[in-house]
Design a protein around this motif. Structure first.
Motif, PDB file in Angstrom:
ATOM      1  N   GLU A   1       5.511  12.853 -14.026  1.00 38.92           N
ATOM      2  CA  GLU A   1       4.269  12.974 -13.258  1.00 38.92           C
ATOM      3  C   GLU A   1       3.584  11.622 -13.093  1.00 38.92           C
ATOM      4  O   GLU A   1       3.043  11.304 -12.021  1.00 38.92           O
ATOM      5  CB  GLU A   1       3.324  13.956 -13.951  1.00 38.92           C
ATOM      6  CG  GLU A   1       2.029  14.175 -13.198  1.00 38.92           C
ATOM      7  CD  GLU A   1       1.081  15.117 -13.924  1.00 38.92           C
ATOM      8  OE1 GLU A   1      -0.108  15.155 -13.552  1.00 38.92           O
ATOM      9  OE2 GLU A   1       1.525  15.811 -14.869  1.00 38.92           O
ATOM     10  N   THR A   2       3.594  10.791 -14.145  1.00 42.86           N
ATOM     11  CA  THR A   2       2.976   9.466 -14.073  1.00 42.86           C
ATOM     12  C   THR A   2       3.592   8.634 -12.951  1.00 42.86           C
ATOM     13  O   THR A   2       2.878   7.998 -12.171  1.00 42.86           O
ATOM     14  CB  THR A   2       3.139   8.732 -15.416  1.00 42.86           C
ATOM     15  OG1 THR A   2       2.413   9.434 -16.431  1.00 42.86           O
ATOM     16  CG2 THR A   2       2.605   7.311 -15.329  1.00 42.86           C
ATOM     17  N   TRP A   3       4.918   8.650 -12.845  1.00 35.90           N
ATOM     18  CA  TRP A   3       5.574   7.846 -11.813  1.00 35.90           C
ATOM     19  C   TRP A   3       5.312   8.413 -10.418  1.00 35.90           C
ATOM     20  O   TRP A   3       4.986   7.674  -9.489  1.00 35.90           O
ATOM     21  CB  TRP A   3       7.083   7.774 -12.080  1.00 35.90           C
ATOM     22  CG  TRP A   3       7.818   7.022 -11.022  1.00 35.90           C
ATOM     23  CD1 TRP A   3       8.707   7.509 -10.109  1.00 35.90           C
ATOM     24  CD2 TRP A   3       7.709   5.615 -10.734  1.00 35.90           C
ATOM     25  NE1 TRP A   3       9.171   6.515  -9.289  1.00 35.90           N
ATOM     26  CE2 TRP A   3       8.577   5.337  -9.648  1.00 35.90           C
ATOM     27  CE3 TRP A   3       6.974   4.562 -11.291  1.00 35.90           C
ATOM     28  CZ2 TRP A   3       8.719   4.053  -9.113  1.00 35.90           C
ATOM     29  CZ3 TRP A   3       7.118   3.292 -10.755  1.00 35.90           C
ATOM     30  CH2 TRP A   3       7.978   3.049  -9.686  1.00 35.90           C
ATOM     31  N   LEU A   4       5.449   9.716 -10.256  1.00 31.98           N
ATOM     32  CA  LEU A   4       5.285  10.304  -8.924  1.00 31.98           C
ATOM     33  C   LEU A   4       3.844  10.182  -8.430  1.00 31.98           C
ATOM     34  O   LEU A   4       3.596  10.047  -7.229  1.00 31.98           O
ATOM     35  CB  LEU A   4       5.734  11.764  -8.928  1.00 31.98           C
ATOM     36  CG  LEU A   4       7.252  11.973  -9.069  1.00 31.98           C
ATOM     37  CD1 LEU A   4       7.601  13.449  -9.073  1.00 31.98           C
ATOM     38  CD2 LEU A   4       8.013  11.257  -7.961  1.00 31.98           C
ATOM     39  N   ARG A   5       2.872  10.209  -9.327  1.00 33.08           N
ATOM     40  CA  ARG A   5       1.481  10.017  -8.912  1.00 33.08           C
ATOM     41  C   ARG A   5       1.249   8.619  -8.363  1.00 33.08           C
ATOM     42  O   ARG A   5       0.375   8.402  -7.528  1.00 33.08           O
ATOM     43  CB  ARG A   5       0.521  10.279 -10.081  1.00 33.08           C
ATOM     44  CG  ARG A   5       0.292  11.749 -10.359  1.00 33.08           C
ATOM     45  CD  ARG A   5      -0.965  11.995 -11.145  1.00 33.08           C
ATOM     46  NE  ARG A   5      -1.101  13.405 -11.475  1.00 33.08           N
ATOM     47  CZ  ARG A   5      -1.557  14.323 -10.630  1.00 33.08           C
ATOM     48  NH1 ARG A   5      -1.910  13.965  -9.415  1.00 33.08           N
ATOM     49  NH2 ARG A   5      -1.648  15.582 -10.998  1.00 33.08           N
ATOM     50  N   SER A   6       2.020   7.660  -8.824  1.00 35.01           N
ATOM     51  CA  SER A   6       1.877   6.296  -8.314  1.00 35.01           C
ATOM     52  C   SER A   6       2.537   6.134  -6.942  1.00 35.01           C
ATOM     53  O   SER A   6       2.287   5.152  -6.246  1.00 35.01           O
ATOM     54  CB  SER A   6       2.496   5.290  -9.286  1.00 35.01           C
ATOM     55  OG  SER A   6       3.917   5.322  -9.240  1.00 35.01           O
ATOM     56  N   GLN A   7       3.359   7.094  -6.532  1.00 35.23           N
ATOM     57  CA  GLN A   7       4.102   6.995  -5.297  1.00 35.23           C
ATOM     58  C   GLN A   7       3.498   7.807  -4.154  1.00 35.23           C
ATOM     59  O   GLN A   7       3.822   7.582  -2.990  1.00 35.23           O
ATOM     60  CB  GLN A   7       5.552   7.467  -5.526  1.00 35.23           C
ATOM     61  CG  GLN A   7       6.303   6.666  -6.572  1.00 35.23           C
ATOM     62  CD  GLN A   7       6.590   5.253  -6.127  1.00 35.23           C
ATOM     63  OE1 GLN A   7       7.284   5.028  -5.137  1.00 35.23           O
ATOM     64  NE2 GLN A   7       6.057   4.277  -6.845  1.00 35.23           N
ATOM     65  N   TYR A   8       2.640   8.774  -4.491  1.00 35.94           N
ATOM     66  CA  TYR A   8       2.092   9.653  -3.470  1.00 35.94           C
ATOM     67  C   TYR A   8       0.574   9.733  -3.581  1.00 35.94           C
ATOM     68  O   TYR A   8       0.025   9.751  -4.691  1.00 35.94           O
ATOM     69  CB  TYR A   8       2.680  11.063  -3.604  1.00 35.94           C
ATOM     70  CG  TYR A   8       4.148  11.133  -3.266  1.00 35.94           C
ATOM     71  CD1 TYR A   8       4.578  11.138  -1.947  1.00 35.94           C
ATOM     72  CD2 TYR A   8       5.107  11.176  -4.274  1.00 35.94           C
ATOM     73  CE1 TYR A   8       5.929  11.200  -1.630  1.00 35.94           C
ATOM     74  CE2 TYR A   8       6.458  11.234  -3.971  1.00 35.94           C
ATOM     75  CZ  TYR A   8       6.860  11.248  -2.646  1.00 35.94           C
ATOM     76  OH  TYR A   8       8.191  11.296  -2.337  1.00 35.94           O
ATOM     77  N   LYS A   9      -0.093   9.811  -2.426  1.00 34.93           N
ATOM     78  CA  LYS A   9      -1.546   9.946  -2.407  1.00 34.93           C
ATOM     79  C   LYS A   9      -1.987  11.301  -2.947  1.00 34.93           C
ATOM     80  O   LYS A   9      -3.023  11.439  -3.575  1.00 34.93           O
ATOM     81  CB  LYS A   9      -2.065   9.776  -0.970  1.00 34.93           C
ATOM     82  CG  LYS A   9      -1.883   8.381  -0.390  1.00 34.93           C
ATOM     83  CD  LYS A   9      -2.821   7.398  -1.059  1.00 34.93           C
ATOM     84  CE  LYS A   9      -2.733   6.029  -0.393  1.00 34.93           C
ATOM     85  NZ  LYS A   9      -3.620   5.047  -1.042  1.00 34.93           N
ATOM     86  N   HIS A  10      -1.187  12.323  -2.657  1.00 32.93           N
ATOM     87  CA  HIS A  10      -1.563  13.676  -3.036  1.00 32.93           C
ATOM     88  C   HIS A  10      -0.379  14.336  -3.726  1.00 32.93           C
ATOM     89  O   HIS A  10       0.708  14.416  -3.160  1.00 32.93           O
ATOM     90  CB  HIS A  10      -1.970  14.475  -1.791  1.00 32.93           C
ATOM     91  CG  HIS A  10      -2.369  15.888  -2.084  1.00 32.93           C
ATOM     92  ND1 HIS A  10      -3.522  16.203  -2.766  1.00 32.93           N
ATOM     93  CD2 HIS A  10      -1.764  17.065  -1.797  1.00 32.93           C
ATOM     94  CE1 HIS A  10      -3.609  17.512  -2.872  1.00 32.93           C
ATOM     95  NE2 HIS A  10      -2.551  18.064  -2.300  1.00 32.93           N
ATOM     96  N   LEU A  11      -0.574  14.794  -4.952  1.00 30.37           N
ATOM     97  CA  LEU A  11       0.500  15.404  -5.730  1.00 30.37           C
ATOM     98  C   LEU A  11       0.025  16.732  -6.290  1.00 30.37           C
ATOM     99  O   LEU A  11      -0.988  16.791  -6.984  1.00 30.37           O
ATOM    100  CB  LEU A  11       0.926  14.470  -6.866  1.00 30.37           C
ATOM    101  CG  LEU A  11       2.094  14.954  -7.747  1.00 30.37           C
ATOM    102  CD1 LEU A  11       3.388  14.983  -6.933  1.00 30.37           C
ATOM    103  CD2 LEU A  11       2.263  14.058  -8.967  1.00 30.37           C
ATOM    104  N   GLU A  12       0.745  17.786  -5.985  1.00 32.33           N
ATOM    105  CA  GLU A  12       0.433  19.108  -6.525  1.00 32.33           C
ATOM    106  C   GLU A  12       1.442  19.461  -7.601  1.00 32.33           C
ATOM    107  O   GLU A  12       2.577  18.994  -7.590  1.00 32.33           O
ATOM    108  CB  GLU A  12       0.450  20.174  -5.418  1.00 32.33           C
ATOM    109  CG  GLU A  12      -0.744  20.122  -4.500  1.00 32.33           C
ATOM    110  CD  GLU A  12      -0.883  21.371  -3.641  1.00 32.33           C
ATOM    111  OE1 GLU A  12      -0.182  22.379  -3.908  1.00 32.33           O
ATOM    112  OE2 GLU A  12      -1.689  21.337  -2.696  1.00 32.33           O
ATOM    113  N   MET A  13       0.997  20.323  -8.532  1.00 27.41           N
ATOM    114  CA  MET A  13       1.853  20.747  -9.630  1.00 27.41           C
ATOM    115  C   MET A  13       1.904  22.271  -9.651  1.00 27.41           C
ATOM    116  O   MET A  13       0.869  22.934  -9.551  1.00 27.41           O
ATOM    117  CB  MET A  13       1.299  20.240 -10.971  1.00 27.41           C
ATOM    118  CG  MET A  13       0.812  18.801 -10.958  1.00 27.41           C
ATOM    119  SD  MET A  13       2.155  17.625 -10.925  1.00 27.41           S
ATOM    120  CE  MET A  13       2.929  17.970 -12.488  1.00 27.41           C
TER     121      MET A  13
END
Length: 367
Positions: free
Chosen positions: A220-232
């Motif tokens: 999650e830490t890495w993907l949050r740095s790659q996308y403006k909006h991240l849902e789980m």
């Protein structure tokens, strides 16, 4: 003030280097998890003593005093006060240092040499951004462009012959005033969704769930740095699957057998109902000990993945955690069926030391 800022930046670089040096340990053992705020993570770092000069006379020590080259250094006779007794000095302490999620992701990317992700989904959220890109003759004083106003006044005075080089006084009038103006642009932002699925059957114990929790934190830490909006989204399953909250996902205790196809059908339902592949970057992660309910269900899982899930997602990642009771067969079946498929990544996580390699395998494709 500049010196204080310079020293602070130097200290931050030292701390960053210390964290990066020990990042593999943090990844494997998860000291930071549970210490995270909305945008900050508190990291326990061993106390750092910066080298500095001490002024004054030498106070004695090794290499000082009388003696010749080659004389052995005495060990002492043990009669000094305090020998063999509890010490009075403080031990080594750790210092909690706060880093932003983005800084932590940057360190993770550097350590694991992760490529930046090329988004697959085209758009979903349109954000409006104001950019000051023009000059106008009217506007509020708060947007007055002093340099441009002065330039207009100078041009006017030179053209009219009022400018005196020996007495260079430039006084803007109302017609000289210039103001900044902005333009609103609409910018599409790439979205992503992580769909976590976890086996919570009787063979999955608390130790296995902890491995999942630590691995999921870094994903999650890495993907949050790659996308403006991240849902789980979170799914748990034994013989049946259901969607739960994040808290329930890591705390639930279930029993019974395992039917992995139930989780894959629910993943497919979420994608079809909420996450169009044309607009979303989709990342399903499944964690299990590899025990499934017979070969028939495994064949069903392979069909669902091949024909329905894999064509719609950026990446499907399966992490198999070792259990005393799980057969560990499912990872072998996935490798056998999807070895040549770039969208499928399989990694086995036997213990905490394997988390590092699992994250690199999951995120190293840049998809």
């Amino acid at each position: 003030m500049q010196r204080v800022e310079r020293d602070l930046n130097r200290f931050r670089q030292i701390v960053r280097g210390k964290i990066k040096k020990d990042l593999r340990k943090y990844i494997s053992h998860g000291e930071m998890i549970g210490r995270q705020g909305k945008r900050l993570v508190s990291i326990p770092v061993p106390s750092i003593d910066l080298p500095r000069f001490r002024f004054g006379k030498n106070q004695g020590g090794v290499g000082q005093g009388e003696g010749e080259n080659g004389d052995p250094i005495g060990r002492g006779d043990g009669s000094q006060p305090g020998a063999g007794e509890a010490g009075e000095d403080s031990g080594q302490h750790s210092l909690d240092v706060e880093m932003t999620i983005d800084e932590l992701a940057q360190l993770l990317g550097e350590e694991l040499q992760l490529p930046n992700i090329q988004p697959k989904g085209s758009k979903n959220i349109i954000s409006q951004k104001d950019k000051y890109s023009g000059i106008t003759k009217v506007g509020p004083n708060s947007l007055r462009h002093f340099k441009r106003s002065f330039r207009e006044a100078l041009k006017r005075q030179v053209a009219s012959g009022q400018y005196d080089p020996d007495d260079p006084v430039v006084v803007p009038i109302r017609d000289d005033m210039r103001f900044r103006t902005w333009k609103t642009t609409e910018m599409p932002e790439s979205n992503a969704v992580i769909i976590y699925s976890m086996d919570v059957s009787g063979s999955m114990g608390q130790e296995q769930k902890e491995l999942v929790r630590v691995t999921a934190f870094w994903i999650e830490t890495w993907l949050r740095s790659q996308y403006k909006h991240l849902e789980m989204r979170y799914i748990v399953h034994d013989a049946a699957a259901k969607e739960v909250t994040q808290d329930v996902f890591y705390r639930i205790r279930e029993g019974g057998g395992t039917k992995i196809s139930s989780a894959y059908r629910l993943v497919l339902k979420l994608i079809d109902e909420h996450y169009s592949p044309d607009e979303w970057n989709i990342y399903p992660f499944h964690f299990s000990d590899g025990d499934n309910w017979g070969g028939g269900d495994t064949r069903e899982c392979v069909e669902i993945l091949r024909n329905q899930i894999l064509p719609k997602v950026n990446l499907f990642c399966y992490g198999q955690v070792r259990s005393l009771y799980g057969s560990g067969r499912f990872a072998h079946d996935l490798n056998e069926n999807f070895r040549a498929n770039e969208t499928m990544v399989v990694s086995e996580i036997a213990d905490r030391d394997d988390i590092y390699n699992a994250i690199k395998a999951f995120l190293g494709k840049g998809k």
